[in-house]
Structures are given as structure tokens and as C-alpha cells.
Design an enzyme around this catalytic site. Sequence first.
Site, short mmCIF file in Angstrom:
data_model
loop_
_atom_site.label_atom_id
_atom_site.label_comp_id
_atom_site.label_asym_id
_atom_site.label_seq_id
_atom_site.Cartn_x
_atom_site.Cartn_y
_atom_site.Cartn_z
N ASP A 61 0.81 -1.23 0.00
CA ASP A 61 0.00 0.00 0.00
C ASP A 61 0.84 1.26 0.00
OD1 ASP A 61 0.58 -0.49 2.94
OD2 ASP A 61 -0.43 1.44 3.03
N ASP A 64 6.05 0.24 2.75
CA ASP A 64 6.39 -1.00 3.45
C ASP A 64 6.04 -2.19 2.56
OD1 ASP A 64 3.64 -1.13 3.55
OD2 ASP A 64 3.52 -0.54 5.64
N TYR A 212 -4.25 0.59 9.75
CA TYR A 212 -5.50 0.83 9.03
C TYR A 212 -6.70 0.40 9.86
CZ TYR A 212 -2.54 2.09 5.18
OH TYR A 212 -1.61 2.72 4.40
N GLU A 454 6.14 9.65 2.60
CA GLU A 454 5.75 8.31 2.14
C GLU A 454 4.65 8.40 1.08
OE1 GLU A 454 4.92 3.89 4.04
OE2 GLU A 454 4.44 5.64 5.25
#
Length: 475
Positions: A61, A64, A212, A454
Site C-alpha cells: 500500500d 512498506d 488501518y 511516504e
Amino acid sequence: MVMVMKVASHDYGDALSKSILFFEGQRSGKLPPLQRMTWRKDSALRDGFEIGVDLVGGYYDAGDNVKFNFPMAFSTTMLAWSVLEFGIFMGSDLSHSLDAIRWATDYFLKATSIPGIVFAQVGEPYGDHECWERPEDMDTPRTPYAVSKQFPGSEVSAEIAAALAASSMAFRAIDVGYSARLLTRARMVFDFADTYRGSYNDSLGPWVCPFYCDYSGYQDELIWGAAWLFKATREPKYGNYVVENIHILGNSIGYAEFGWDTKHAGINVLVSKQLVIMMNGNSNSEPFVANADKFVCSVLPESPTISVSYSPGGLLFKSGGSNIQHATALSFLLIVYARNLSLGNRVIHCGKVVATPARLIQVARGQVDYILGSNPLNMSYMVGYGKKFPQRIHHRGSSLPSIDQHPGGIGCNGGSTYFSSNNPNPNLLIGAVVGGPDIMDSYSDSRADYAHSEPTTYINAPLVGLLAYFKSLSN
């Protein structure tokens, strides 16, 4: 008053191509022969094998190496919506957009292949986050996590249903068999999400939170999933589901809430057009139109009921990390709704402020232009676009030498010297859009500052549609 910097018009076509190319850099699994982001190689080829299920594929996503299916599904829904609304403007990038969608939907077909079970995640997140290593070298646990009848996860299941339903429409004209397969699975997964209600926080909290966690409840995903099934099937039962359950979302439904966790504004913009058409102005459509209007009034800088902030340079802000996700997702809704308003020859009244479709488009364009470099730093926040862009993004694969350059493995701790280095990332993750500057328009370009540096799939997915639209205006 918000000031937006004026510069020469941007090359939206170039930015569009790059925004889609980014997804190739996020691919997990066995890469295809036509892979264009060639510094990436095969990874996670045994996902799910320890439990006898093939869970290879899908997307990482962000920076990572975990596959979080909740945000992945939202990104897929938004890519599909981008194609449905703006695919006509994408030109040669349409096929790449469909490839990006299919990379996810092929995976979601695997993740939902066992009736009564939906896989919600692959990869143990704490172990993964402790290691700075390439996806190709991963040696951290690839534990699969699932929701079931006993341990429900309505938000992740319903978002996957939405993604499958939206994607079925994107493929309808070019692969009718695949489209039908996606729609059949969407119905099944939605029924599961609705029948066995509950949040995956309760059963999978130790692994999905805080990354999440579902903060807004699962009801919005159920309504969102039904709305997409209604759009895909035209079946009244799904439309009725939306109408009969919308009250559950309460007063917050009209505000600037839309992203991987909260679907409120998206539901209204999606449904307002559909229900008005289907119900011929029947009063059932009124709350959706009224709420979509309220959403617009919560975003416009000059509105008396604004509920977002803007930086001095003009970037939309909401609290939390990865801020540009709000700028792209909310701008996408503005453009879609502006087109709906134009069809109905309508304007919106925010108190004494009159909002025309052209004004909605102008606000959205300001956000896109800011991201592409019309900002106080004259810096593009998309890697590889423009003369000046982030060099040290928080992304494992990008920041470590590629397999081509360094064929030997780099272990869990072997990557830490690259993480802390001040050198630019050796691999360009072209098209990646980072979390962006702070609310005073400053940006530190530091790998450690992940809230700002990120990239994520759900920043890019709505941007794909926006760039296709603005490309069409500039041609």
C-alpha cells in the site's frame, strides 16, 4: 484569503502516465513480461501457501511490504471510478489503468475465493516495519489474516465488494467474461459483509491497528458497497439499501470526509446522480443531493461552512498524516459533482456564496497544480515529474539498491544504513506522490519523516482520474 501560485500550465498527460506507472512499482507477486518499472522484481511468491491458499499478487500500500486489503480495495475502487468517469480522456494510458485495476482484482478474487472467508491482510506488520528491506528479499512473517462469519469484518469485505463492482463496470466493454466474474463475486462478498456485521478492529485489531484501523465504523462501507452494486446492476434492492440505511451515518454525512476509512462524501456524490436519474426526482434522492451540496460547501475556501483548512500556498489540509490523500480524493469528488451539476444546469448556494460548476473545477485544479509544482517551493510532489521533486521518499524498494545493482540479499538490519543516509534514493519510483508539505508549505525531504515523505496507492488512485480530466481540458 487563500493564495494560489500562478505558473505555466502543467503537462497533465505526462503526469497522468507517471501517476499510473507508480502502481507498477507497488506490485507484489510475479511481475509480468511487460513490467515497465524494471528495477522492481518478483516478490512474496509464497503468500498464503503456509495455509494452502494462493494469495500471491496485489499491492504494497505504501513504503512498506505489507498487503493491507482495506486501503488496497479503496485504491482499486478509485482507479475504477477514474476509468468510468474519465477513461475516455486517457488515450494510451487507459490500457495501463486497466492493467493497474486488474492487478488488484485478480488478487481480490483470490482473497475472496473461499465462501465465508475474506482475507484482510498479508504480512505481519510489526515485524515488517522493524526491517528496512526490499520486497524481493523479504524474510519477515507473511502471515495471512482473515475475517469470517465468527470474526466479521464488514468494512474490509464491503470495500472489496465495492472495488469488484466498480471494476466489473470498467472491464464490461473489453472483457465481458471477466466483468461478469467480478460482479458475481462482488454480490457474494457484499452479502457476506452485510449478513455477518462487525468491524475487523474487534478480531484483527492487534494487526490492522494502528495502521488501518477503522475509525469511522463499517456502516459507511456497507452503504458504499451497495451504491456501487446499484450502479453496476441497476437492481432496486441495492438502491433501496442505500436509501434505507443512509440515516445511520447521521449528520456528518454532508462534510468533507472521504478516503480509505470514511466514504460519506463519496456516497453522496456517487448516488446523487444515480438516484435522481432512477427516481425521476422522487424525494428519496433529495438527502443525497443536499448532502453532496453540503460537502461542496465544506471544502470551498470562500464558503461560510468550510470544514477543511488551506495552507498559505493553497493546499487543502485535514488532520493526520499523508495529507495529500485528502487533496486528491476530495478534488476528485469536486470534479465528478461539477459535471453532475452542469448536466442539471444547477449551482450550489453556500449561504450567500454561489458555487458554480466552473468554481468547483477551479478549486480542484488548484490542488492538482499545487501537487505538480505550483506552490511556494516550486516543487513537484510527484517523483519524476518536473525539475524538482522529492529525492528521499520513505519507501523501502526505492531507497535500497535494486537486485540489478546489488544481487546479494540485504537482510533486515542491512538496510538501515540506506535508510539513514542523506543520499537520494537510487531507484526512482516514478509517479509516486508523497504525503506532502506541512500546513505552512514547507517540506523536509527526509525518509524518516514518513507522514510527509511516504507515497501511498490511495493518494495516487483519485489523482489518476483528475489528471485525465485536466489533460482533456488542456488539449
